[in-house]
Scaffold this motif. Sequence first.
Motif, short mmCIF file in Angstrom:
data_model
loop_
_atom_site.label_atom_id
_atom_site.label_comp_id
_atom_site.label_asym_id
_atom_site.label_seq_id
_atom_site.Cartn_x
_atom_site.Cartn_y
_atom_site.Cartn_z
N VAL A 2 44.95 47.39 47.84
CA VAL A 2 45.79 47.03 46.97
C VAL A 2 46.99 47.86 46.76
O VAL A 2 47.08 48.88 47.03
N ALA A 23 51.13 46.28 37.55
CA ALA A 23 50.60 44.71 38.27
C ALA A 23 50.06 45.15 39.66
O ALA A 23 50.64 45.68 40.55
N SER A 25 48.49 43.83 43.35
CA SER A 25 48.52 42.75 44.38
C SER A 25 47.82 43.20 45.74
O SER A 25 47.59 44.42 45.89
N GLY A 26 47.43 42.17 46.37
CA GLY A 26 46.66 42.55 47.61
C GLY A 26 45.27 42.60 47.64
O GLY A 26 44.48 43.08 48.32
N THR A 28 41.77 42.50 44.22
CA THR A 28 41.24 42.67 42.86
C THR A 28 40.82 44.03 42.35
O THR A 28 40.69 44.89 43.04
N ASN A 77 45.27 40.76 36.64
CA ASN A 77 45.07 42.08 37.69
C ASN A 77 46.29 42.86 36.99
O ASN A 77 47.01 43.64 37.90
N THR A 78 46.25 43.26 36.00
CA THR A 78 47.13 44.06 35.27
C THR A 78 46.76 45.15 34.38
O THR A 78 45.75 44.53 33.65
#
Length: 124
Positions: A2, A23, A25-26, A28, A77-78
């Motif tokens: 992540v 935020a 990414s990559g 959850t 996802n934030t």
Amino acid sequence: QVQLVESGGGLVQAGGSLRLSCAASGGTIRWHAMAWFRQVPGTAREFVAGITPGGSSTLYKDSVKGRITISRDNTKNTVYLQMNTLEPEDTAVYYCAKAYSTAPRRGIDDYDAWGQGTQVTVSS
């Protein structure tokens, strides 16, 4: 792995507000506790706020209680940090972190992913 990216920092006068975002990414973050830390140059990184995976439970540094609120939107996802009534003592680089587990903890060793940080400066 992540990746976390913070945004929303800036310069604000004492008494003002800022909302930080983190935020991911990559991967959850929905199964992990998340937290915000902050660091002033030359000092240790300190815990500010943490939140459980579902958002039902939070943990705060005593000096920010009532002024700062952590929240999350797992659909985006934030993670967020709403900061109100800011004080010059809140000036620091703010970091977002993903916990190994589901419990937000105050120690930096309990987190396995960190963002690059966002500067918050509060002028008096």
